[in-house]
Scaffold this motif. Structure first.
Motif, short mmCIF file in Angstrom:
data_model
loop_
_atom_site.label_atom_id
_atom_site.label_comp_id
_atom_site.label_asym_id
_atom_site.label_seq_id
_atom_site.Cartn_x
_atom_site.Cartn_y
_atom_site.Cartn_z
N UNK A 395 0.81 -1.21 0.00
CA UNK A 395 0.00 0.00 0.00
C UNK A 395 0.85 1.27 0.00
N UNK A 396 0.67 2.10 -1.03
CA UNK A 396 1.25 3.44 -1.08
C UNK A 396 0.38 4.40 -0.28
N UNK A 397 -0.92 4.17 -0.32
CA UNK A 397 -1.87 5.00 0.40
C UNK A 397 -3.24 4.38 0.32
N UNK A 414 -3.78 -0.04 12.95
CA UNK A 414 -3.16 -1.12 13.72
C UNK A 414 -2.05 -1.82 12.96
N UNK A 415 -2.25 -2.05 11.66
CA UNK A 415 -1.36 -2.94 10.91
C UNK A 415 -0.54 -2.25 9.82
N UNK A 416 -0.86 -1.01 9.50
CA UNK A 416 -0.11 -0.27 8.48
C UNK A 416 -0.08 1.20 8.85
N UNK A 417 0.43 1.53 10.04
CA UNK A 417 0.37 2.92 10.53
C UNK A 417 1.14 3.91 9.67
N UNK A 418 2.10 3.42 8.88
CA UNK A 418 2.90 4.31 8.04
C UNK A 418 2.19 4.68 6.74
N UNK A 419 1.10 4.01 6.41
CA UNK A 419 0.40 4.25 5.15
C UNK A 419 -0.50 5.49 5.30
#
Length: 480
Positions: A395-397, A414-419
């Motif tokens: 995921x880029x966004x 929870x699982x991709x906080x940087x997205x």
């Protein structure tokens, strides 16, 4: 009530039999007409009593069929058999009353199965397909392959030509490619296919079936009595378990399909080639090339799996390898199924509005390396943690729309906080243009903006087709 069930010996003679048809609509009306034409005394019961139902009722009453609107709960006096629309839940009071009275309950698929061949024509065998996702595409692929082999066939059942039309119409078929839902299988106790496939199993329609176990059990009915092959997904052990539990005819084989190199009695992929190690001589050592990955449209992993399942069923019917390749090349997928809409500024825009549950969305996300994901809608009780965890690295966004988007937003946190996530607080149809515009802002050349909502559409759109159309229109506006 004086009710009794119809026995097998009476099936050739419907004259005077009292049959209740449960539900108007795409299956109920044809069933009522077919039974009435064969001399049955038909009563249709329907929960609804709106303008559309009254119009349908008038059409049937003009033929001499009795219709009761607004009362789908009471078993009509003298009922000897119920033929139900597939969506009617097993716990409805009508069916409880029928079971207490010893009245058998069939679906329209069961009716078609029982009626085939009764007019003196040779009954075409059925190649049956079910699964949580991919049923329609696989059934259409199979029909394309069978046609490429010169066989008279049609995609029927849950799609295309109605089964009653297929078994009773003027067209004579050599073989039928039959898509079956879990609902249809629940109400089809005597169905016995030539060969059948369960593509995958994931939680779905649990409100109807009551549990995952009951849902899987109904899917597994498709294997009962298979004559030649039970086709299962090597990557989905639950499908193989259903094969092990099935009561099949002597000599019927378990045939697996896999995206990896196939073992004996499997179809799979080797160096970009779809190969068969099931329907060849000396399958311990030999393999038959069927097609190239590039022959599959689109060549996404889950669609290659669909093609392998279709090929396995076709090969079980004796179709030559060349017809598999030609049929796959000739196949064009339906709209809104991982459909490439356009490239804008080096970014691909893909419409998979048909991905209405997490299992389908996971397969769609797995097809691309760098994604701006447009998701959301009605969750239907689904959770999104597993989907997001498996897909996070791609995921880029994400751009979220729809009534239950918060569930996806929380899973992403929870699982991709940087997205980066854009949460659109609106559920009007115009939200799609804003969603595509935000996705364009997040995307980089080489990325894919993917509409794979993992949710139903009815909070914002009439159906998934309208949602996909809105996405495509927004993309066109973006590129104009």
């Amino acid at each position: 009530m004086g009710s009794r069930k119809v026995t097998s010996s009476e099936l050739l003679d419907w004259q005077g039999k009292h049959v209740t048809v449960a539900g108007l609509g795409v299956s109920g009306i044809p069933a009522a007409k077919v039974l009435h034409a064969r001399g049955a005394v038909v009563t249709v019961v329907n929960d609804g009593d709106d303008a559309r139902a009254r119009e349908q009722a008038a059409e049937l009453e003009a033929l001499g069929v009795t219709v009761r609107l607004g009362d789908g709960a009471t078993l009509p006096e003298g009922t000897e058999l119920i033929v139900t629309a597939p969506g009617w839940k097993p716990d409805k009071p009508l069916f409880t009353a029928a079971r207490e009275a010893g009245v058998e309950i069939w679906g329209d698929v069961e009716l078609a199965w029982r009626l085939r061949g009764l007019d003196g024509r040779k009954a075409a065998p059925w190649l049956a397909i079910t699964g949580t996702n991919g049923k329609t595409t696989t059934t259409q692929m199979l029909a394309s392959i069978l046609k490429a082999a010169g066989l008279r066939t049609a995609a029927v059942g849950n799609i295309g030509v109605s089964l009653l039309d297929a078994v009773l119409g003027e067209e004579r078929y050599d073989i039928l490619a039959v898509e079956l839902s879990s609902y249809q299988l629940h109400w089809a106790p005597s169905l016995r296919a030539h060969s059948a496939a369960v593509l995958n199993l994931a939680p779905d329609h649990l409100d109807w079936h009551g549990s995952m176990e009951a849902y899987a059990r109904d899917k597994g009915r498709v294997y009962e009595g298979n004559r030649v092959a039970c086709v299962y997904n090597v990557a989905d052990k639950a499908t193989e378990d259903l094969v092990r539990e099935a009561d099949v005819e002597e000599g019927c084989r378990a045939i697996g399909f896999t995206l990896g190199a196939p073992g004996p009695s499997q179809l799979g992929v080797v160096d970009g080639i779809l190969v068969d190690r099931a329907f060849v001589e000396n399958r311990q050592k030999n393999a038959q090339e069927l097609a190239e990955i590039s022959d599959v449209d689109p060549p996404a992993p889950h669609n290659i799996a669909n093609a392998l399942a279709a090929a396995a069923l076709a090969r079980a019917f004796g179709v030559p390898a060349k017809a598999v390749r030609d049929g796959l090349r000739a196949f064009t997928p339906d709209a809104h199924r991982i459909a490439h809409v356009a490239d804008v500024d080096g970014v691909a825009y893909v419409d998979d509005s048909k991905a209405t549950n997490t299992h389908a969305a996971e397969a769609s996300l797995a097809a691309y390396e760098s994604i701006v994901w447009i998701a959301g809608g009605l969750a239907k009780g689904a959770t999104f943690d597993e989907l997001v965890a498996k897909s996070a690295k791609r995921l880029r966004g994400a751009v979220l729309i729809g009534a239950d988007r918060a569930l996806i937003r929380e899973a992403l946190a929870r699982h991709a906080p940087e997205v980066p996530v854009v949460d659109l607080d609106r559920t009007d149809t115009g939200a799609m243009l804003q969603a595509v515009t935000e996705a364009k802002r997040l995307a980089r050349p080489g990325d894919t903006v993917l509409l794979a909502p993992a949710c139903a559409s009815m909070d914002m759109f009439t159906n998934y087709n309208k949602r996909g159309d809105a996405f495509a229109e927004a993309v066109r506006e973006l590129g104009s």
